[in-house]
Design a protein around this motif. Structure first.
Motif, PDB file in Angstrom:
ATOM      1  N   LYS A 154       3.918  -3.381   4.886  1.00 40.20           N
ATOM      2  CA  LYS A 154       3.743  -3.710   3.473  1.00 40.20           C
ATOM      3  C   LYS A 154       2.689  -4.788   3.301  1.00 40.20           C
ATOM      4  CE  LYS A 154       8.316  -2.445   1.738  1.00 40.20           C
ATOM      5  NZ  LYS A 154       9.526  -2.915   1.002  1.00 40.20           N
ATOM      6  N   ARG A 166       0.452  -7.508  -2.022  1.00 42.39           N
ATOM      7  CA  ARG A 166       0.695  -7.068  -3.389  1.00 42.39           C
ATOM      8  C   ARG A 166       1.679  -5.903  -3.410  1.00 42.39           C
ATOM      9  NH1 ARG A 166      -3.285  -4.599  -5.329  1.00 42.39           N
ATOM     10  NH2 ARG A 166      -4.659  -4.514  -3.512  1.00 42.39           N
ATOM     11  N   ARG A 167       2.275  -5.685  -4.554  1.00 44.21           N
ATOM     12  CA  ARG A 167       3.261  -4.615  -4.710  1.00 44.21           C
ATOM     13  C   ARG A 167       2.590  -3.250  -4.537  1.00 44.21           C
ATOM     14  NH1 ARG A 167       5.098  -1.383  -8.883  1.00 44.21           N
ATOM     15  NH2 ARG A 167       7.319  -0.804  -8.767  1.00 44.21           N
TER      16      ARG A 167
END
Length: 308
Positions: free
Chosen positions: A79, A82-83
């Motif tokens: 991940k 940022r989203r």
């Protein structure tokens, strides 16, 4: 309280997995598109999302957003800050460097990293005895993923992805088989160099460079050279003589000192060499075996406890 049953897709159209289910690719992309987006995601330098992947591959942006979650579950992505963004892991960067050198080497690297995944192990075990039909492999993948019938399209895409990567091959009979092949020998991998083949070493196999002793020297009990087997730490070990069959007297008579009238114990005490059995016919060998078995059984009975 929501009335939606467990296992059915939520209102946003994305299928929600049960805790025991394993993730499979989205059926909205073809296997070739999945592979294209995977390589682009692994080649990213900065965190990438659906828009960046779409710009790099030309795949529809919403479909690009369905790829990274599955790829992340195989260990190639992590991940981002940022989203809904992702970065390649060390394995992913390894895949990207391999594809930069060539497609064949990139596919080989991807096969190497995915061979330990649950879907690769499932197909390998199912194809243990030979090629299997597509329906059989899809069923095996769904059982391994603990998926319901509504996810059969995802299992087909996953199998197509394995074929595109090279983990599964299509046979002439129409069935599919697991690919057990080794690395490509025509490409050089600078990340993990291949081990050089082992060559013969005289220290590992001294007997290969040592000429065997003649039969006469074995029987005469002559000593060997210091580097030979049987001499350790300067102490000479006694040599074992190779026995020869006893000579047979002319006319087929037994050698002197032996005969049917001799005491049974004196006949049985000297060991009978295996080389002596070459003088017996096959019928005589069978007779000897049956006689010895009978003598053994009777002797065991005589030596046993007394019956009153």
């Amino acid at each position: 309280m929501s009335t939606r049953q467990a296992g059915t897709p939520p209102t946003n159209g994305r299928a929600r997995l049960r805790p025991e289910e394993r993730l499979m690719p989205s059926p909205k992309l073809r296997a070739e598109q999945y592979l294209l987006v995977t390589v682009a995601a692994c080649s990213a330098v900065n965190p990438v999302g659906a828009e960046e992947l779409s710009a790099a591959t030309g795949v529809y942006v919403k479909n690009c957003g369905l790829v990274p979650v599955f790829i992340m579950n195989t260990g190639l992505l992590t991940k981002g800050h940022r989203r809904a963004t992702y970065l390649p892991s060390e394995k992913g960067r390894y895949i990207a460097r391999a594809f930069a050198r060539g497609e064949a080497e990139g596919l080989e690297a991807l096969r190497t990293k995915w061979r330990g995944q649950w879907f690769a192990r499932t197909v390998r075990d199912r194809c243990r005895h030979g090629p299997v039909s597509r329906e059989g492999l899809v069923a095996a993948l769904m059982v391994a993923a603990k998926a319901g019938p509504e996810r059969i399209k995802q299992a087909h895409v996953l199998l197509d992805l394995m074929v595109a990567v090279g983990l599964a091959t299509v046979e002439k009979s129409g069935g599919l088989n697991y690919f057990e092949g080794a690395s490509h020998t025509d490409t050089q991998n600078t990340d993990t160099p291949h081990e050089a083949p082992q060559t013969a070493n005289e220290d590992d196999e001294p007997s290969a460079a040592e000429e065997p002793l003649p039969q006469d020297e074995w029987q005469s009990g002559s000593t060997r050279q210091p580097h030979s087997v049987g001499v350790q730490d300067g102490e000479e070990q006694p040599q074992t003589e190779v026995p020869r069959p006893r000579t047979e007297a002319p006319g087929g008579q037994p050698p002197g000192g032996t005969g049917p009238d001799q005491d049974l114990l004196s006949l049985l005490l000297p060991p009978v060499l295996l080389a002596d059995l070459t003088r017996l016919t096959s019928v005589e060998v069978l007779e000897l075996h049956s006689h010895l078995a009978a003598v053994t059984a009777l002797t065991a009975k005589l030596r046993g406890h007394r019956v009153t």
